[in-house]
Write a protein that holds these residues in place. Sequence first.
Motif, PDB file in Angstrom:
ATOM      1  N   LEU A 173       0.835  -1.210   0.000  1.00 54.73           N
ATOM      2  CA  LEU A 173       0.000   0.000   0.000  1.00 54.73           C
ATOM      3  C   LEU A 173       0.866   1.255   0.000  1.00 54.73           C
ATOM      4  N   SER A 174       1.907   1.250   0.799  1.00 58.33           N
ATOM      5  CA  SER A 174       2.797   2.420   0.850  1.00 58.33           C
ATOM      6  C   SER A 174       3.554   2.609  -0.455  1.00 58.33           C
ATOM      7  N   GLY A 175       3.728   1.537  -1.225  1.00 53.57           N
ATOM      8  CA  GLY A 175       4.472   1.625  -2.471  1.00 53.57           C
ATOM      9  C   GLY A 175       3.644   1.975  -3.685  1.00 53.57           C
ATOM     10  N   ILE A 176       2.337   2.203  -3.516  1.00 53.33           N
ATOM     11  CA  ILE A 176       1.498   2.610  -4.650  1.00 53.33           C
ATOM     12  C   ILE A 176       1.940   3.984  -5.139  1.00 53.33           C
ATOM     13  N   ASP A 177       2.104   4.104  -6.440  1.00 57.09           N
ATOM     14  CA  ASP A 177       2.574   5.358  -7.036  1.00 57.09           C
ATOM     15  C   ASP A 177       1.594   6.489  -6.722  1.00 57.09           C
ATOM     16  N   SER A 178       2.116   7.605  -6.222  1.00 55.49           N
ATOM     17  CA  SER A 178       1.251   8.730  -5.870  1.00 55.49           C
ATOM     18  C   SER A 178       0.555   9.328  -7.088  1.00 55.49           C
ATOM     19  N   ARG A 179       1.098   9.067  -8.287  1.00 55.36           N
ATOM     20  CA  ARG A 179       0.441   9.590  -9.486  1.00 55.36           C
ATOM     21  C   ARG A 179      -0.915   8.932  -9.714  1.00 55.36           C
ATOM     22  N   PHE A 180      -1.053   7.674  -9.262  1.00 52.41           N
ATOM     23  CA  PHE A 180      -2.356   7.027  -9.359  1.00 52.41           C
ATOM     24  C   PHE A 180      -3.372   7.702  -8.436  1.00 52.41           C
ATOM     25  N   GLU A 185      -8.001  11.408  -8.007  1.00 54.58           N
ATOM     26  CA  GLU A 185      -8.615  12.654  -7.562  1.00 54.58           C
ATOM     27  C   GLU A 185      -9.089  13.497  -8.741  1.00 54.58           C
ATOM     28  N   VAL A 186      -8.283  13.521  -9.806  1.00 55.10           N
ATOM     29  CA  VAL A 186      -8.692  14.276 -11.001  1.00 55.10           C
ATOM     30  C   VAL A 186      -9.947  13.672 -11.613  1.00 55.10           C
ATOM     31  N   PHE A 194     -11.970   4.397  -5.255  1.00 51.37           N
ATOM     32  CA  PHE A 194     -10.505   4.488  -5.174  1.00 51.37           C
ATOM     33  C   PHE A 194      -9.919   3.211  -4.579  1.00 51.37           C
ATOM     34  N   VAL A 195     -10.547   2.713  -3.526  1.00 56.34           N
ATOM     35  CA  VAL A 195     -10.063   1.474  -2.915  1.00 56.34           C
ATOM     36  C   VAL A 195     -10.198   0.313  -3.881  1.00 56.34           C
ATOM     37  N   ARG A 196     -11.314   0.251  -4.601  1.00 53.06           N
ATOM     38  CA  ARG A 196     -11.571  -0.877  -5.495  1.00 53.06           C
ATOM     39  C   ARG A 196     -10.688  -0.849  -6.738  1.00 53.06           C
ATOM     40  N   GLN A 197     -10.447   0.323  -7.303  1.00 52.48           N
ATOM     41  CA  GLN A 197      -9.752   0.408  -8.579  1.00 52.48           C
ATOM     42  C   GLN A 197      -8.251   0.682  -8.458  1.00 52.48           C
ATOM     43  N   VAL A 198      -7.814   1.236  -7.343  1.00 56.78           N
ATOM     44  CA  VAL A 198      -6.396   1.595  -7.186  1.00 56.78           C
ATOM     45  C   VAL A 198      -5.745   0.825  -6.044  1.00 56.78           C
TER      46      VAL A 198
END
Length: 284
Positions: A173-180, A185-186, A194-198
Amino acid sequence: MTTVTTTTTTAAAPAAAAPDPPQVRRRRRLSPGRRLPAARLLGPLVVLALWAAASAAGRLDPGAIPAPWTVVRTAGHLWTEGTLPTDVLTSLERAGYGFAIGLTAGVLLALASGLSRTGEALIDGTVQLNRAIPTLGLIPLFILWLGIGETFKVAIIAIVVYIPIYLNTHAALSGIDSRFVELAEVQGLSRLAFVRQVVIPGALPGFFVGLRLGVTGSWLGLVVLEQINATSGLGYLMFQAQNYGQTDVILVGLLIYGVFGLVSDSVVRLVERRVLSWRRTLSN
């Protein structure tokens, strides 16, 4: 004539270089190659063959390490005329309860800690402290708290299971790219979307690593716990065999533990390959 020849040669050069076979060959040479059928059984079968060969040649003391056929004969006797079926079912029940509790706790704590700074501040340090304490060293304390029955055994197995599941899921979870996160958010995704798709796709690889460690840990903890005030189970069977010097019975218990561990790990690997079939990795 000279101009035509030069033009033809120049035009033909890109066509000949288009497939770029050296790069293709280099990629195939560096990859692990095609997966072998039943590859994980090869190592145990080699060990079994060496064991049988050494026993047949008289290189092993039968009193210390009985031959494979002696262990198989003992297992058959214990299954038909002994308590082996009851012991196996008891061990499976203990491991199952502890694993289910540890799995649930590990996933929920990882989500709470990985998706919230407040949760991370409250949970992560506590889990890291728990990880630093030898889990089997908690047995005397848990006996005082929960008694010497089945409850403390299940609780210890749950602790052994939840720690690797939490650590690997939280790291994923901590390693998920912040760009995602920025993209979500965009796009205006809700928290649930967000939880389901990212979050879930990003955490699944680490979760499965922790799941494999947790499955193995449940069996490792069980073999110790079943030798403490137990009246049934594979660990109890092995403890009784130790008192009477029955090496073949001890090996029967160890082999059953090993088979359980190998089968459960293989099942997790199979589920992982199916669930993460969208990934292009060295393993697939």
